[in-house]
Design a protein around this motif. Structure first.
Motif, PDB file in Angstrom:
ATOM      1  N   VAL A 167      -0.563   1.538   3.592  1.00 46.89           N
ATOM      2  CA  VAL A 167      -1.362   0.726   2.672  1.00 46.89           C
ATOM      3  C   VAL A 167      -2.413   1.597   1.986  1.00 46.89           C
ATOM      4  N   LYS A 168      -3.086   2.437   2.748  1.00 48.53           N
ATOM      5  CA  LYS A 168      -4.076   3.338   2.171  1.00 48.53           C
ATOM      6  C   LYS A 168      -3.418   4.306   1.194  1.00 48.53           C
ATOM      7  N   ASP A 169      -2.235   4.811   1.557  1.00 51.50           N
ATOM      8  CA  ASP A 169      -1.534   5.758   0.691  1.00 51.50           C
ATOM      9  C   ASP A 169      -1.211   5.138  -0.665  1.00 51.50           C
ATOM     10  N   VAL A 170      -0.665   3.917  -0.648  1.00 52.45           N
ATOM     11  CA  VAL A 170      -0.255   3.276  -1.898  1.00 52.45           C
ATOM     12  C   VAL A 170      -1.458   2.880  -2.741  1.00 52.45           C
ATOM     13  N   LEU A 188       6.494  -1.846  -6.984  1.00 56.71           N
ATOM     14  CA  LEU A 188       6.820  -0.890  -5.926  1.00 56.71           C
ATOM     15  C   LEU A 188       8.282  -1.096  -5.547  1.00 56.71           C
ATOM     16  N   VAL A 189       9.068  -0.038  -5.636  1.00 57.75           N
ATOM     17  CA  VAL A 189      10.493  -0.094  -5.295  1.00 57.75           C
ATOM     18  C   VAL A 189      10.699   0.708  -4.015  1.00 57.75           C
ATOM     19  N   LEU A 190      11.276   0.074  -3.013  1.00 56.14           N
ATOM     20  CA  LEU A 190      11.466   0.705  -1.712  1.00 56.14           C
ATOM     21  C   LEU A 190      12.932   0.996  -1.466  1.00 56.14           C
ATOM     22  N   GLY A 191      13.225   2.191  -0.985  1.00 59.75           N
ATOM     23  CA  GLY A 191      14.549   2.446  -0.464  1.00 59.75           C
ATOM     24  C   GLY A 191      14.788   1.538   0.740  1.00 59.75           C
ATOM     25  N   ALA A 192      16.047   1.255   1.044  1.00 58.76           N
ATOM     26  CA  ALA A 192      16.374   0.279   2.084  1.00 58.76           C
ATOM     27  C   ALA A 192      15.771   0.652   3.435  1.00 58.76           C
ATOM     28  N   THR A 193      15.814   1.922   3.801  1.00 59.53           N
ATOM     29  CA  THR A 193      15.268   2.352   5.088  1.00 59.53           C
ATOM     30  C   THR A 193      13.750   2.263   5.096  1.00 59.53           C
ATOM     31  N   PRO A 202       3.088  -1.192  12.505  1.00 56.29           N
ATOM     32  CA  PRO A 202       1.958  -1.801  13.213  1.00 56.29           C
ATOM     33  C   PRO A 202       0.706  -1.963  12.362  1.00 56.29           C
ATOM     34  N   THR A 203       0.417  -1.002  11.478  1.00 56.19           N
ATOM     35  CA  THR A 203      -0.790  -1.129  10.669  1.00 56.19           C
ATOM     36  C   THR A 203      -0.673  -2.245   9.641  1.00 56.19           C
ATOM     37  N   ILE A 204       0.547  -2.599   9.274  1.00 54.28           N
ATOM     38  CA  ILE A 204       0.767  -3.699   8.335  1.00 54.28           C
ATOM     39  C   ILE A 204       0.745  -5.033   9.076  1.00 54.28           C
ATOM     40  N   LEU A 205       1.427  -5.098  10.210  1.00 51.11           N
ATOM     41  CA  LEU A 205       1.457  -6.337  10.979  1.00 51.11           C
ATOM     42  C   LEU A 205       0.069  -6.732  11.447  1.00 51.11           C
ATOM     43  N   SER A 206      -0.776  -5.742  11.747  1.00 49.89           N
ATOM     44  CA  SER A 206      -2.115  -6.037  12.241  1.00 49.89           C
ATOM     45  C   SER A 206      -2.989  -6.692  11.174  1.00 49.89           C
ATOM     46  N   ARG A 207      -2.590  -6.559   9.896  1.00 52.77           N
ATOM     47  CA  ARG A 207      -3.387  -7.120   8.811  1.00 52.77           C
ATOM     48  C   ARG A 207      -2.929  -8.524   8.426  1.00 52.77           C
ATOM     49  N   LEU A 208      -1.824  -8.968   9.009  1.00 48.41           N
ATOM     50  CA  LEU A 208      -1.358 -10.315   8.748  1.00 48.41           C
ATOM     51  C   LEU A 208      -2.032 -11.282   9.705  1.00 48.41           C
ATOM     52  N   ASN A 209      -1.999 -12.556   9.380  1.00 42.06           N
ATOM     53  CA  ASN A 209      -2.603 -13.587  10.216  1.00 42.06           C
ATOM     54  C   ASN A 209      -1.891 -13.664  11.558  1.00 42.06           C
ATOM     55  N   ASN A 210      -2.548 -13.193  12.621  1.00 42.04           N
ATOM     56  CA  ASN A 210      -1.991 -13.178  13.977  1.00 42.04           C
ATOM     57  C   ASN A 210      -0.758 -12.294  14.095  1.00 42.04           C
ATOM     58  N   MET A 223       6.577 -10.376   0.030  1.00 43.89           N
ATOM     59  CA  MET A 223       5.373 -10.941  -0.580  1.00 43.89           C
ATOM     60  C   MET A 223       4.129 -10.427   0.137  1.00 43.89           C
ATOM     61  N   ASP A 224       4.210 -10.290   1.469  1.00 41.28           N
ATOM     62  CA  ASP A 224       3.088  -9.724   2.211  1.00 41.28           C
ATOM     63  C   ASP A 224       2.820  -8.291   1.754  1.00 41.28           C
ATOM     64  N   LEU A 225       3.889  -7.518   1.623  1.00 37.27           N
ATOM     65  CA  LEU A 225       3.739  -6.130   1.195  1.00 37.27           C
ATOM     66  C   LEU A 225       3.109  -6.054  -0.197  1.00 37.27           C
ATOM     67  N   ALA A 226       3.538  -6.937  -1.094  1.00 42.82           N
ATOM     68  CA  ALA A 226       2.988  -6.931  -2.451  1.00 42.82           C
ATOM     69  C   ALA A 226       1.480  -7.179  -2.426  1.00 42.82           C
ATOM     70  N   LYS A 227       1.045  -8.095  -1.583  1.00 43.63           N
ATOM     71  CA  LYS A 227      -0.390  -8.386  -1.497  1.00 43.63           C
ATOM     72  C   LYS A 227      -1.150  -7.197  -0.913  1.00 43.63           C
ATOM     73  N   LEU A 228      -0.613  -6.627   0.154  1.00 44.77           N
ATOM     74  CA  LEU A 228      -1.293  -5.511   0.803  1.00 44.77           C
ATOM     75  C   LEU A 228      -1.339  -4.277  -0.101  1.00 44.77           C
ATOM     76  N   PHE A 229      -0.254  -4.022  -0.832  1.00 38.18           N
ATOM     77  CA  PHE A 229      -0.185  -2.847  -1.689  1.00 38.18           C
ATOM     78  C   PHE A 229      -0.780  -3.099  -3.075  1.00 38.18           C
ATOM     79  N   GLN A 230      -1.225  -4.340  -3.318  1.00 32.97           N
ATOM     80  CA  GLN A 230      -1.880  -4.719  -4.564  1.00 32.97           C
ATOM     81  C   GLN A 230      -0.992  -4.498  -5.787  1.00 32.97           C
TER      82      GLN A 230
END
Length: 332
Positions: A167-170, A188-193, A202-210, A223-230
């Motif tokens: 998240v910080k990197d992006v 943001l376009v992600l390769g499948a892997t 873990p750093t992404i899951l920790s920022r979601l609700n519970n 959608m979560d990734l889009a919000k976190l990566f702005q």
């Protein structure tokens, strides 16, 4: 355009499947994941060749307003643009349907629809391969970053590492691209892997609700990734193909490198004068639709079969390199 003999075989009903596949990036069940037309939507052209304009974003963002006394002439200038040329190329393929085969199908229209979708899927594969050759690599965009065991000025810690900070990197790249192009990335376009690791990082899951969805396991959505990566949208490049020649052992692979990603600004309303990272030009004048696609259904008397043919005219062009960043091998 005057009616030509070939137009007599054109089938508008079947053509609707091709146009739908190109415009949505999906040719039906199980064929989603092609991103070439999703990332840079089609800019239709009435001619097969034409001009588009690369905008000098540094010139465009200069402070040019000056004080003006009443009744005096307003200071004027011209924002700089560089004229570039494009020429669409034609790609074609056909599926043969022997009359013995169509005679057994009831109704025969079903098998013709399927043949059309087969053509559309192969067209999407062709577009994805060409898209990858043009855009999905280093040395094209204003910024290149790579994954590594430790961070540096041009490398991030591999995103599959628990110590990584995706998240910080992006978000830092969002700022860097904004400074270079005056456009904040929205795609943001992600390769499948890469997607597979990020939705469980873990750093992404920790920022979601519970850290979990109601009644489900802990996992981030796009959608979560889009919000976190702005960014406005996160797209996953998971189109696959068989790279082996006909008759050889199949070799299935992702078309776009599954361990890489792309971040950049894409205009939601692209045209020939738009500030955007890249563009897809299509020949609307010949096809009669924005996707530049034509579909024919003709009888082949020498082989006693129906042939479903698909033709499309397009070309991929870089517009503003500084509006994009390629992240190569961002996961191991």
């Amino acid at each position: 355009m005057p009616l030509t003999p070939s137009e007599l075989d054109r089938n508008k009903y079947l053509e609707g499947f091709a146009v739908g596949a190109f415009s949505t990036g999906s040719a039906g069940e199980g064929v989603d994941g092609f991103v070439a037309r999703k990332i840079f939507p089609a800019i239709p052209s009435d001619d097969e060749t034409g001009k588009y304009f690369e905008i000098d974003v540094d010139d465009m963002r200069r402070d040019t307003f000056v004080p003006r006394a009443p009744g005096t002439e307003i200071a004027t200038g011209n924002w700089r643009m560089t004229s570039k040329s494009f020429a669409t190329e034609q790609y074609a393929y056909g599926e043969g349907l022997p009359e013995e085969f169509t005679a057994k199908s009831s109704p025969s229209l079903d098998v013709e629809e399927t043949a059309t979708l087969v053509c559309a899927e192969r067209a999407l594969i062709s577009q994805e391969v060409r898209f990858g050759a043009a855009y999905w690599k280093t040395g094209v965009w204003g910024i290149d970053r790579a994954g590594a065991a430790s961070a540096s000025s041009t490398e991030f810690v591999y995103w599959d590492s628990d110590s990584a900070t995706p998240v910080k990197d992006v978000t830092s790249l969002n700022t860097a691209i904004k400074l270079k192009s005056n456009r904040r990335p929205n795609t943001l376009v992600l390769g499948a892997t890469v997607r597979d690791y990020l939705i469980n990082h873990p750093t992404i899951l920790s920022r979601l609700n519970n850290g979990q969805t109601p009644g489900g396991p802990a996992e981030a959505t796009l959608m979560d990734l889009a919000k976190l990566f702005q960014v406005q949208r996160v797209i996953v490049a998971e189109g696959t193909y068989n790279s082996a020649k006909e008759g050889a052992t199949a070799s299935a692979a992702y078309i776009l490198g599954a361990k890489s990603a792309w971040l950049g600004y894409v205009s939601p309303r692209p045209n020939k004068f738009t500030a955007t990272a890249g563009a897809t030009f299509t020949w609307r004048g010949l096809a009669g639709n924005d996707q530049g696609a034509r579909t024919y259904r003709r009888w082949d008397p020498s082989r006693r079969r129906w042939v479903i043919e698909m033709i499309h005219d397009d070309v991929f062009k870089l517009v503003i390199a500084s509006a994009g960043c390629f992240l190569s091998s961002i996961v191991q």
